[in-house]
Design an enzyme around this catalytic site. Structure first.
Site, short mmCIF file in Angstrom:
data_model
loop_
_atom_site.label_atom_id
_atom_site.label_comp_id
_atom_site.label_asym_id
_atom_site.label_seq_id
_atom_site.Cartn_x
_atom_site.Cartn_y
_atom_site.Cartn_z
CG ASN A 209 -0.16 -0.15 2.50
OD1 ASN A 209 0.66 0.69 2.83
ND2 ASN A 209 -0.38 -1.23 3.23
CG ASP A 279 -6.48 -5.43 5.97
OD1 ASP A 279 -6.06 -5.58 7.14
OD2 ASP A 279 -7.00 -4.37 5.57
CE LYS A 289 8.80 -11.54 -14.73
NZ LYS A 289 9.53 -10.92 -15.82
CG PHE A 323 -2.41 5.52 13.15
CD1 PHE A 323 -1.71 5.22 14.30
CD2 PHE A 323 -2.24 6.77 12.57
CE1 PHE A 323 -0.84 6.15 14.87
CE2 PHE A 323 -1.37 7.71 13.12
CZ PHE A 323 -0.68 7.40 14.28
CE LYS A 337 -11.00 0.14 10.64
NZ LYS A 337 -10.31 0.86 9.58
CE LYS A 341 -8.55 -3.67 14.13
NZ LYS A 341 -7.52 -3.60 13.09
N1 CTP Z 1 -3.83 -3.45 11.79
C1 CTP Z 1 -3.09 -4.53 12.27
N2 CTP Z 1 -3.09 -5.71 11.59
C2 CTP Z 1 -3.79 -5.86 10.44
C3 CTP Z 1 -4.53 -4.76 9.95
C4 CTP Z 1 -4.52 -3.57 10.64
O1 CTP Z 1 -2.46 -4.40 13.30
N3 CTP Z 1 -3.76 -7.00 9.81
C5 CTP Z 1 -3.83 -2.19 12.54
C6 CTP Z 1 -3.19 -1.03 11.83
O2 CTP Z 1 -1.82 -0.92 12.18
C7 CTP Z 1 -3.98 0.15 12.34
C8 CTP Z 1 -5.34 -0.43 12.64
O3 CTP Z 1 -5.17 -1.84 12.73
O4 CTP Z 1 -3.48 0.65 13.56
C9 CTP Z 1 -6.40 -0.12 11.61
O5 CTP Z 1 -6.10 -0.64 10.39
P1 CTP Z 1 -7.21 -0.81 9.25
O6 CTP Z 1 -6.64 -1.62 8.16
O7 CTP Z 1 -7.72 0.53 8.91
O8 CTP Z 1 -8.30 -1.59 10.05
P2 CTP Z 1 -9.01 -2.94 9.81
O9 CTP Z 1 -9.39 -3.45 11.14
O10 CTP Z 1 -8.18 -3.85 9.00
O11 CTP Z 1 -10.37 -2.53 9.09
P3 CTP Z 1 -10.79 -2.42 7.56
O12 CTP Z 1 -9.73 -3.01 6.71
O13 CTP Z 1 -12.05 -3.15 7.56
O14 CTP Z 1 -10.96 -0.94 7.35
#
Ligand code: CTP
Length: 403
Positions: A209, A279, A289, A323, A337, A341
């Site tokens: 990302n 994610d 490759k 975040f 969230k 969490k």
């Molecule tokens: N985070 C994490 N591990 C993951 C995904 C996210 O620790 N696999 C943490 C990020 O570091 C951030 C927070 O979760 O502090 C929010 O991340 P985000 O991707 O926005 O949240 P998600 O719970 O994955 O929600 P969504 O993808 O549904 O928006």
């Protein structure tokens, strides 16, 4: 740390004296008032006028010259200084300080001051390594004076080795670390994650990302400057890790970040998860490759471990901060969230706003607290935001102590 501080800067006779001109500029930029004192031999290398212009202050070169105003005589200056730097420091000045000699304005003021003294040597490698110089440096340190290590490399004298004057920007960072040692995060350990993760598809391709890591690195740097021990777990970024880290762990995938966080979270008082964790990751990492020819255009994905969720489940005394980067229903999603969490607060980036988000130097955030409070912060530099976040972490740490 340097803002509004009165810095006395002793410049001695080394070719590196010209680098101290830049140091003065950076000190001024950091908000310090600077009074330069030059030894006679320093004036052979750089004209006092140069320092006068960058410091926007008169330069002291002679003990017996009639002072332009009485405040600058050596005892007054010694009292007034918050920090006393000697940069560059020759073997000669180090020997004089070690022996308590006071035969000019700089050495007399140094002997009279109660300010924190920091000496930054610059000299030929053989002079530096000479047991007499080493004994003198040891003596300075025993007397509470901080002596920075010079750098290794090519020296102006043509030799290669230890003795180089560090780059002024590195000196400034080291100063912030030394001066921050007794800061409000003293004896606190922070675990900070930063950057993106990278999920390999094959040896040349990956899913990732736009995270630059700037927010997490700014948090790490500011926390160090406030006295914290910082463990930084970082995905791939183009940034140099800040000086003074307790530990730096470089990872690539979400799985690796998960393992590193689980190894260290128990020793942390505060965990800030500013990383943008991918994610999903490809179910199979192809060892060769993938060729266009015959590729079926499907990559099967697995869900990555949610590190923050796991930390929230296991959380005991720690302060846990997450975040959220959102593009719609920002506040509701972030609140959800935070609860899911088990966070103390969440920093919400609304990616639809200009000046917010991943790559830039600024951010616009809302801070959502577990008690329902919502703080709207104006657009600011990520480094400024880092301090704002740490101010709030500090309050939570205080509350934990009280109850
Ligand atoms: N985070 C994490 N591990 C993951 C995904 C996210 O620790 N696999 C943490 C990020 O570091 C951030 C927070 O979760 O502090 C929010 O991340 P985000 O991707 O926005 O949240 P998600 O719970 O994955 O929600 P969504 O993808 O549904 O928006």
């Amino acid at each position: 740390m340097l803002n509004d501080k009165f810095v006395a800067l002793g410049v001695t006779g080394s070719i590196a004296a010209y680098k101290s001109v830049e140091l003065v500029r950076l000190l001024k930029k950091a908000g310090a008032r600077v009074q330069v004192i030059m030894t006679k031999s320093a004036c052979e290398f750089v004209k006092p006028l140069t320092f006068q212009v960058v410091s926007q202050n008169s330069v002291i070169t002679d003990m017996f010259r009639e002072p332009s105003f009485w405040e600058v005589e050596h005892v007054a200056l010694a009292d007034k200084a918050d920090i006393f730097l000697v940069a560059p420091a020759t073997a000669n000045i180090i020997a004089k300080i070690a022996a308590g000699i006071a035969d000019d304005m700089l050495t007399s003021t140094l002997l009279a001051t109660k300010a924190k003294i920091i000496v930054i040597p610059a000299m030929n490698v053989n002079m530096y390594e000479n047991p007499i110089t080493q004994r003198n440096i040891k003596s300075l340190r025993t007397n509470g004076i901080t002596v920075f290590e010079p750098e290794e490399g090519e020296l102006a004298c043509g030799y290669t080795g230890k003795g180089r004057f560090p780059e002024p920007r590195d000196i400034l960072e080291q100063l912030n670390i030394v001066l921050g040692k007794d800061g409000d995060f003293k004896n606190k350990k922070l675990l900070i994650t930063a950057g993106p993760t990278r999920e390999p598809i094959d040896p040349v391709r990956f899913i990732t990302n736009h995270s630059s890591g700037k927010m997490g690195y700014a948090l790490a740097e500011k926390a160090i400057h406030r006295g914290a021990d910082v463990i930084l777990i970082s995905g791939p970024t183009n940034l140099d890790p800040p000086l003074g880290l307790y530990k730096y762990i470089s990872i690539e995938t979400a799985e690796e970040m998960f393992r590193a966080v689980m190894e260290y979270y128990l020793e942390a008082d505060v965990i800030i998860k500013s990383a943008a964790v991918a994610d999903f990751s490809p179910k199979h990492r192809e060892s060769e490759k993938i060729k266009k020819q015959g590729f079926n255009m499907n990559i099967k994905l697995n869900k990555n471990p949610d590190i923050l969720q796991e930390l929230g489940n296991r959380k005991k005394q720690q302060i846990l901060i997450g975040f959220a980067a959102e593009t719609s229903n920002a506040t509701t999603n972030a609140q959800d969230k935070m609860k899911r969490k088990n966070l103390d607060f969440i920093v919400l980036n609304d990616l639809t706003q200009e000046g917010a988000g991943f790559a830039g130097d600024t951010n616009i955030v809302r801070i959502l607290h577990k008690d329902g409070r919502i703080e709207e912060l104006p657009k600011m530099l990520k480094k400024e935001l880092a301090d704002e976040i740490l101010n709030r972490v500090y309050l939570y740490l205080q509350q934990n102590r009280t109850f």
